[in-house]
Design a protein around this motif. Structure first.
Motif, PDB file in Angstrom:
ATOM      1  N   ALA A  41      -8.314  -9.610   6.859  1.00  0.00           N
ATOM      2  CA  ALA A  41      -7.539  -9.517   8.096  1.00  0.00           C
ATOM      3  C   ALA A  41      -6.160  -8.971   7.773  1.00  0.00           C
ATOM      4  N   PHE A  42      -5.713  -8.039   8.579  1.00  0.00           N
ATOM      5  CA  PHE A  42      -4.388  -7.441   8.462  1.00  0.00           C
ATOM      6  C   PHE A  42      -3.681  -7.668   9.789  1.00  0.00           C
ATOM      7  N   ALA A  43      -3.144  -8.877   9.935  1.00  0.00           N
ATOM      8  CA  ALA A  43      -2.591  -9.305  11.216  1.00  0.00           C
ATOM      9  C   ALA A  43      -1.164  -8.840  11.436  1.00  0.00           C
ATOM     10  N   THR A  44      -0.454  -8.525  10.345  1.00  0.00           N
ATOM     11  CA  THR A  44       0.940  -8.096  10.497  1.00  0.00           C
ATOM     12  C   THR A  44       1.084  -6.648  10.058  1.00  0.00           C
ATOM     13  N   GLU A  45       2.138  -6.030  10.513  1.00  0.00           N
ATOM     14  CA  GLU A  45       2.405  -4.648  10.122  1.00  0.00           C
ATOM     15  C   GLU A  45       2.617  -4.558   8.606  1.00  0.00           C
ATOM     16  N   ALA A  46       3.295  -5.533   8.030  1.00  0.00           N
ATOM     17  CA  ALA A  46       3.525  -5.535   6.580  1.00  0.00           C
ATOM     18  C   ALA A  46       2.197  -5.586   5.820  1.00  0.00           C
ATOM     19  N   GLN A  47       1.260  -6.381   6.285  1.00  0.00           N
ATOM     20  CA  GLN A  47      -0.056  -6.458   5.635  1.00  0.00           C
ATOM     21  C   GLN A  47      -0.795  -5.124   5.745  1.00  0.00           C
ATOM     22  N   ALA A  48      -0.687  -4.482   6.897  1.00  0.00           N
ATOM     23  CA  ALA A  48      -1.357  -3.193   7.096  1.00  0.00           C
ATOM     24  C   ALA A  48      -0.747  -2.120   6.195  1.00  0.00           C
ATOM     25  N   TRP A  49       0.577  -2.085   6.103  1.00  0.00           N
ATOM     26  CA  TRP A  49       1.232  -1.130   5.208  1.00  0.00           C
ATOM     27  C   TRP A  49       0.771  -1.349   3.772  1.00  0.00           C
ATOM     28  N   GLN A  50       0.730  -2.607   3.351  1.00  0.00           N
ATOM     29  CA  GLN A  50       0.363  -2.920   1.974  1.00  0.00           C
ATOM     30  C   GLN A  50      -1.091  -2.547   1.688  1.00  0.00           C
ATOM     31  N   GLU A  51      -1.971  -2.723   2.656  1.00  0.00           N
ATOM     32  CA  GLU A  51      -3.371  -2.351   2.461  1.00  0.00           C
ATOM     33  C   GLU A  51      -3.510  -0.831   2.324  1.00  0.00           C
ATOM     34  N   GLN A  52      -2.779  -0.091   3.158  1.00  0.00           N
ATOM     35  CA  GLN A  52      -2.879   1.367   3.117  1.00  0.00           C
ATOM     36  C   GLN A  52      -2.179   1.953   1.896  1.00  0.00           C
ATOM     37  N   TYR A  53      -1.045   1.383   1.539  1.00  0.00           N
ATOM     38  CA  TYR A  53      -0.243   1.881   0.415  1.00  0.00           C
ATOM     39  C   TYR A  53       0.118   0.702  -0.479  1.00  0.00           C
ATOM     40  N   PRO A  54      -0.717   0.393  -1.468  1.00  0.00           N
ATOM     41  CA  PRO A  54      -0.493  -0.783  -2.314  1.00  0.00           C
ATOM     42  C   PRO A  54       0.836  -0.757  -3.080  1.00  0.00           C
ATOM     43  N   LEU A  55       1.321   0.436  -3.417  1.00  0.00           N
ATOM     44  CA  LEU A  55       2.578   0.526  -4.155  1.00  0.00           C
ATOM     45  C   LEU A  55       3.769   0.552  -3.216  1.00  0.00           C
ATOM     46  N   LYS A  56       4.756  -0.290  -3.505  1.00  0.00           N
ATOM     47  CA  LYS A  56       5.945  -0.381  -2.655  1.00  0.00           C
ATOM     48  C   LYS A  56       6.650   0.971  -2.535  1.00  0.00           C
ATOM     49  N   ARG A  57       6.696   1.743  -3.607  1.00  0.00           N
ATOM     50  CA  ARG A  57       7.376   3.044  -3.540  1.00  0.00           C
ATOM     51  C   ARG A  57       6.669   3.987  -2.571  1.00  0.00           C
ATOM     52  N   GLU A  58       5.328   3.870  -2.464  1.00  0.00           N
ATOM     53  CA  GLU A  58       4.591   4.682  -1.488  1.00  0.00           C
ATOM     54  C   GLU A  58       4.943   4.256  -0.064  1.00  0.00           C
ATOM     55  N   ARG A  59       4.920   2.943   0.162  1.00  0.00           N
ATOM     56  CA  ARG A  59       5.265   2.435   1.502  1.00  0.00           C
ATOM     57  C   ARG A  59       6.666   2.882   1.890  1.00  0.00           C
ATOM     58  N   ASP A  60       7.607   2.698   0.972  1.00  0.00           N
ATOM     59  CA  ASP A  60       8.995   3.075   1.252  1.00  0.00           C
ATOM     60  C   ASP A  60       9.119   4.564   1.556  1.00  0.00           C
ATOM     61  N   LYS A  61       8.422   5.384   0.784  1.00  0.00           N
ATOM     62  CA  LYS A  61       8.480   6.839   0.981  1.00  0.00           C
ATOM     63  C   LYS A  61       7.993   7.231   2.376  1.00  0.00           C
ATOM     64  N   TYR A  62       6.823   6.723   2.749  1.00  0.00           N
ATOM     65  CA  TYR A  62       6.277   7.091   4.053  1.00  0.00           C
ATOM     66  C   TYR A  62       7.121   6.537   5.200  1.00  0.00           C
ATOM     67  N   GLN A  63       7.633   5.349   5.042  1.00  0.00           N
ATOM     68  CA  GLN A  63       8.485   4.784   6.086  1.00  0.00           C
ATOM     69  C   GLN A  63       9.786   5.572   6.207  1.00  0.00           C
ATOM     70  N   ARG A  64      10.361   5.989   5.080  1.00  0.00           N
ATOM     71  CA  ARG A  64      11.578   6.817   5.112  1.00  0.00           C
ATOM     72  C   ARG A  64      11.309   8.145   5.803  1.00  0.00           C
ATOM     73  N   GLN A  65      10.115   8.684   5.596  1.00  0.00           N
ATOM     74  CA  GLN A  65       9.761   9.966   6.206  1.00  0.00           C
ATOM     75  C   GLN A  65       9.510   9.839   7.712  1.00  0.00           C
ATOM     76  N   GLY A  66       9.392   8.606   8.212  1.00  0.00           N
ATOM     77  CA  GLY A  66       9.214   8.413   9.650  1.00  0.00           C
ATOM     78  C   GLY A  66       7.815   8.058  10.098  1.00  0.00           C
ATOM     79  N   TYR A  67       6.908   7.793   9.150  1.00  0.00           N
ATOM     80  CA  TYR A  67       5.583   7.332   9.539  1.00  0.00           C
ATOM     81  C   TYR A  67       5.711   5.917  10.088  1.00  0.00           C
TER      82      TYR A  67
END
Length: 109
Positions: A41-67
């Motif tokens: 279950a991915f009930a929170t946005e943070a859980q969904a981000w982590q499932e899609q992009y396991p590495l924090k640097r990936e999550r940060d990169k895509y979020q900085r880019q505006g995804y």
């Protein structure tokens, strides 16, 4: 796992009947993650981000880019989202540009 429910626009929806949609910076949908299946279950946005992009640097990169991610019901997803549609904001190479590039690289004689 007990049935989890989420409030989406005032309606209680079973999490297993929802999906997280990824939107590109231009606003076009570009990916999906089923919010719950089996024992996952991915009930929170943070859980969904982590499932899609396991590495924090990936999550940060895509979020900085505006995804961004948005949780929605499958019903809304089927009504409004077409992941097979080509994003009109990405400039497609014209046929001539593709031919010129291939010729320059030795791909055409």
């Amino acid at each position: 796992m007990p049935e989890l429910k989420v409030d989406i626009d005032g309606d209680l929806v079973a999490l297993q009947n929802c999906t997280w949609i990824t939107f590109a910076p231009c606003g076009c949908p570009c990916g999906a993650l089923t919010a719950a299946f089996g024992d996952e279950a991915f009930a929170t946005e943070a859980q969904a981000w982590q499932e899609q992009y396991p590495l924090k640097r990936e999550r940060d990169k895509y979020q900085r880019q505006g995804y961004r991610l948005e949780l929605m019901s499958f019903a809304r997803y089927r009504r409004e989202i077409d992941l097979a549609a080509r994003c009109p904001h990405v400039k497609a190479k014209t046929s001539q540009q593709t031919l010129d590039a291939a010729a320059a690289g030795g791909g055409l004689s």
